[in-house]
Enzyme design. Structure first.
Site, PDB file in Angstrom:
ATOM      1  N   THR A   4      58.700  73.207 115.596  1.00  0.00           N
ATOM      2  CA  THR A   4      59.978  72.727 115.199  1.00  0.00           C
ATOM      3  C   THR A   4      61.925  72.754 114.812  1.00  0.00           C
ATOM      4  O   THR A   4      62.388  72.516 114.962  1.00  0.00           O
ATOM      5  CB  THR A   4      59.626  71.179 114.874  1.00  0.00           C
ATOM      6  OG1 THR A   4      59.697  71.751 113.858  1.00  0.00           O
ATOM      7  CG2 THR A   4      59.041  70.222 115.417  1.00  0.00           C
TER       8      THR A   4
ATOM      9  N   GLY B  50      51.647  72.823 113.038  1.00  0.00           N
ATOM     10  CA  GLY B  50      50.743  71.952 113.321  1.00  0.00           C
ATOM     11  C   GLY B  50      49.228  71.596 112.500  1.00  0.00           C
ATOM     12  O   GLY B  50      48.031  71.460 112.692  1.00  0.00           O
TER      13      GLY B  50
ATOM     14  N   ASP C  55      49.094  68.195 100.619  1.00  0.00           N
ATOM     15  CA  ASP C  55      50.243  68.573 102.067  1.00  0.00           C
ATOM     16  C   ASP C  55      51.722  69.521 101.660  1.00  0.00           C
ATOM     17  O   ASP C  55      52.494  69.000 101.962  1.00  0.00           O
ATOM     18  CB  ASP C  55      49.670  67.193 102.828  1.00  0.00           C
ATOM     19  CG  ASP C  55      51.097  67.585 103.941  1.00  0.00           C
ATOM     20  OD1 ASP C  55      51.186  68.552 104.663  1.00  0.00           O
ATOM     21  OD2 ASP C  55      51.722  66.705 104.914  1.00  0.00           O
TER      22      ASP C  55
HETATM   23 CA    CA Z   1      52.147  69.002 106.114  1.00  0.00          CA
END
Ligand code: CA
Length: 721
Positions: free
Chosen positions: A194, A210, A333
């Site tokens: 991206t 990913g 994350d």
């Molecule tokens: Ca991530």
């Protein structure tokens, strides 16, 4: 002054070589020594000296230091009220538009969703060519965050784009015809591209995303002329039994436990790549550990290098030089992939070349650009997962409850997986000394699965329990969550490490920023406006309605001495597809994909917008058993919600399954979920992970959810979408 020493040095060298360029002239004067204009003339010297070409925007962040500052000042705080649309181009890709255009001597190159590329006459808007790599739509199943693309690179007559399916494609800048194509990873792996490629010393640098799908991160350099691989740097160690690609990876392997390589491990390089010509260092940011759950990924702990880090390597060889890890043993994350900006700023009274970084975790970092030495970090927004950063080591001081995977207790963190700052670029003005950060103020819940976790061959693989923490069907709970979810444009003083001014927005996921010498900061918003603020004080000076949310960053350029401001409009990205009722916080959203270009006195107008229509909910009655519905909710949270929205409340891009006709019939639903009949639209078969009773359980969960929300609507309360 911005890096004045190397600019002067390069200019002197160029003068000696007889190829000096006149700044900010779209120079077509014929003479034997005249430089080649247009894309064919973009070479290493011009990229290094890009700041001197004030009418051009030669690379993703305008210059190698990624400051996104335009020296153009014709549009200024005194006349910006006269700014108007001069041309626009409708795009055929109704998905999130995240790209920054490139402008070279009057031609504008830009990528769109689905990795398409277009070239326009930057003055008139005439389409020169368009290229569609025809990415197979079924790749959406391994694309967490919409079919987006953030930009192209231009070099020596070619335009480079990384396609979502991993092809790095070089196009002829004059015609848009492909010159070479290189597949950058095994297509069976769950990577996607991206980010925008960067050109450094004849090489194209590109990574891949990913790390929610069990992959191993890397960045690769390809020969810009031929597309052949020159080097690859893996960001985390692989299976030690197979040996290590670099000594740095052998060292990193000491920070991992268990058999991480079987789960991917993460650390993907999905956005930021920055080059410093003076230090000859290439910097990139790495993503989260994969899966998110650190107890599963690296049981027993370890820092898990080089995830959630900034890494510096030699651009010729990919050899490791230094790293700084922002989140050791990440479990939130917390990608560190956000834009890496270089500036020379006073540190303890002396000028120093530093890296400025505002990653997802909510702290603004200043590092020494040569050594990676930690200099300072302060929170640029509300932060609940840590009490601060250790001033000596730069390591975060996490609160004990934040270790949700260790405690077994769900934890709601601010910021969360969406990030206090994501890929939306920030800008720096050397005139004000401020960094303009698009900030998200949003919580995110993390919960560990009750059962022992196993990776699935398809879909989101984070080792979390998405069902347990789905938004409840309760208006009070939703109102509280909506109230707590906001966004802001924050002007940050990186030396004092504090807020200089702040413009509060109703919701998060607003656009990237542009700073100009006209004392202006431009930013589009999720609420469908394009705004200009005074850079020094933050006064809103101009705002234009644009019919759709803007998430991309604007640019400024000039043609024939006239200044333009351009921005890609088109709501989307992860905030739309994944966040359920929160997706609409800034107002009813929809995607209208367009490139918009403004100038002083522009008289253009957009065609009338259709009103946003809300379909009433009309589900069949609930017939599933409580066990079935609970099972379906857990499966939805794991496999479906990342594209179809938290608690099955869809955004504006992917189908809202509460409204789907397929939930009326077990056969129809099975044909989609297991039979894959909508594969061409991106909805592949999940038969490798789900059985008949699973699909039926998900269907009953969707029926239950649609009935719950219908009841809320009928209760006359503020209805969720
Ligand atoms: Ca991530």
């Amino acid at each position: 002054m911005r890096n004045s020493r190397w600019v002067a040095a390069v200019a002197a060298l160029l003068a000696v070589a007889g190829c000096n360029r006149t700044p900010d002239k779209n120079n077509t004067t014929a003479s034997p020594a005249a430089p080649i204009t247009g894309a064919a003339g973009v070479d290493d010297a011009r990229l290094v000296n890009a700041d001197a070409e004030d009418g051009n925007w030669l690379t993703y962040g305008r210059t190698y230091n990624e400051q996104r500052f335009s020296p153009l000042a014709a549009i200024s705080d005194s006349n910006v009220g006269q700014l108007g649309l001069t041309w626009f181009a409708d795009l055929e890709t109704a998905r999130g538009q995240e790209a920054t255009p490139i402008v070279v001597d009057g031609t504008l190159y830009v990528s769109t969703a689905w990795s398409m590329v277009k070239a326009f006459d930057a003055k008139t808007g005439r389409l020169l060519w368009s290229y569609d790599p025809k990415v197979a739509r079924e790749i959406l199943v391994k694309t967490c965050c919409d079919a987006v693309n953030r930009g192209v690179a231009v070099y020596k007559g070619k335009v480079y784009v990384g396609a979502l399916d991993g092809r790095l494609i070089a196009l002829d800048a004059a015609t848009g015809a492909p010159v070479w194509t290189t597949q950058t990873f095994d297509p069976r792996l769950a990577h996607t591209i991206t980010g925008a490629p960067r050109i450094v010393k004849g090489k194209v640098m590109i990574g891949a995303a990913g790390a929610e799908y069990n992959v191993r991160g890397f960045i690769t350099a390809y020969d810009a002329e031929t597309g052949k691989m020159v080097w690859r740097f893996y960001t985390i160690p692989g299976d030690p039994a197979k040996g290590f690609e670099q000594p740095a990876l052998e060292r990193a392997s000491k920070t991992w436990m268990g058999q991480w390589w079987k789960l991917g491990g993460g650390g993907t390089v999905w956005d930021s790549i920055t080059y410093d010509p003076e230090l000859d260092l290439l910097y990139f940011g790495t993503g989260n550990g994969d899966p998110w759950n650190a107890e599963v990924r690296s049981p027993g702990g370890g820092d898990n290098l080089y995830t959630s880090s900034i890494v510096a390597v030699k651009p010729d060889t990919g050899e490791y030089v230094w790293h700084f890890q922002e989140n050791p043993n990440d479990r939130w994350d917390f990608d560190s992939t956000q834009q890496i900006m270089i500036a020379t700023l006073p540190v303890n009274g002396a000028p120093r070349k530093v890296i400025l970084h505002a990653p997802k975790n909510g702290f603004f970092y200043m590092l020494d650009a040569k050594t990676g030495q930690f200099l300072s970090a302060k929170p640029f927004t509300a932060v609940t997962w840590a009490t601060g950063i250790d001033p000596k080591t730069g390591r975060p001081r996490e609160v004990p409850a934040a270790f949700w995977d260790k405690t077994g207790m769900p934890f709601v963190s601010v910021p969360g997986a969406g990030g206090a700052h994501s890929w939306q670029p920030m800008a720096f003005s050397p005139k004000t000394g401020l960094v303009y950060i698009p900030v998200n103020e949003a919580a995110f819940p993390y919960a560990a699965p009750d059962e022992p976790w196993k990776p699935s061959p398809i879909g989101f693989n984070t080792a979390t329990d998405g069902g347990k923490v789905a938004m409840p069907a309760d208006n009070a709970a939703r109102r509280a969550a909506l109230e707590a979810t906001t966004g802001a444009l924050v002007a940050w003083d990186p030396v004092a490490q504090k807020v200089a001014w702040k413009h509060q927005y109703k919701g998060p996921w607003n656009g990237g920023t542009l700073a100009t010498a006209g004392n202006l900061v431009f930013q589009g918003t999720a609420a469908g406006t394009f705004n200009a603020y005074s850079a020094d004080k933050g006064s809103l000076l101009w705002s234009a309605p644009v019919q759709t949310g803007i998430i991309a960053a604007p640019i400024a350029y000039s043609v024939d001495g006239e200044q333009y401001v351009a921005v890609m409009a088109g709501w989307g990205g992860v905030w739309d597809v994944a966040t359920g009722v929160l997706a609409d916080k800034s107002g009813p959203t929809r995607n209208v994909s367009r490139l918009l270009v403004f100038k002083l006195g522009g008289k253009g107008a957009l065609p009338a917008a259709r009103p946003v229509e809300k379909m009433p909910l009309d589900p069949p009655p609930v017939t599933g058993t409580p066990e079935q519905i609970a099972h379906g909710g857990n499966l939805f949270g794991r496999f479906c919600s990342v594209c179809h929205g938290d608690a099955a409340v869809g955004g504006s891009l992917n189908p809202d399954l509460r409204h789907s006709g397929a939930i009326n019939s077990a056969d129809s639903f099975r044909a989609v979920v297991l039979g894959g009949i909508l594969k061409e639209h991106g909805m592949v078969s999940f038969a490798v992970a789900l059985k008949d009773p699973d699909a039926e359980a998900i269907r009953h969960y969707l029926i239950k959810r649609a009935n719950e929300d219908k009841a809320l609507q009928e209760a006359g309360k503020k209805a969720p979408r």
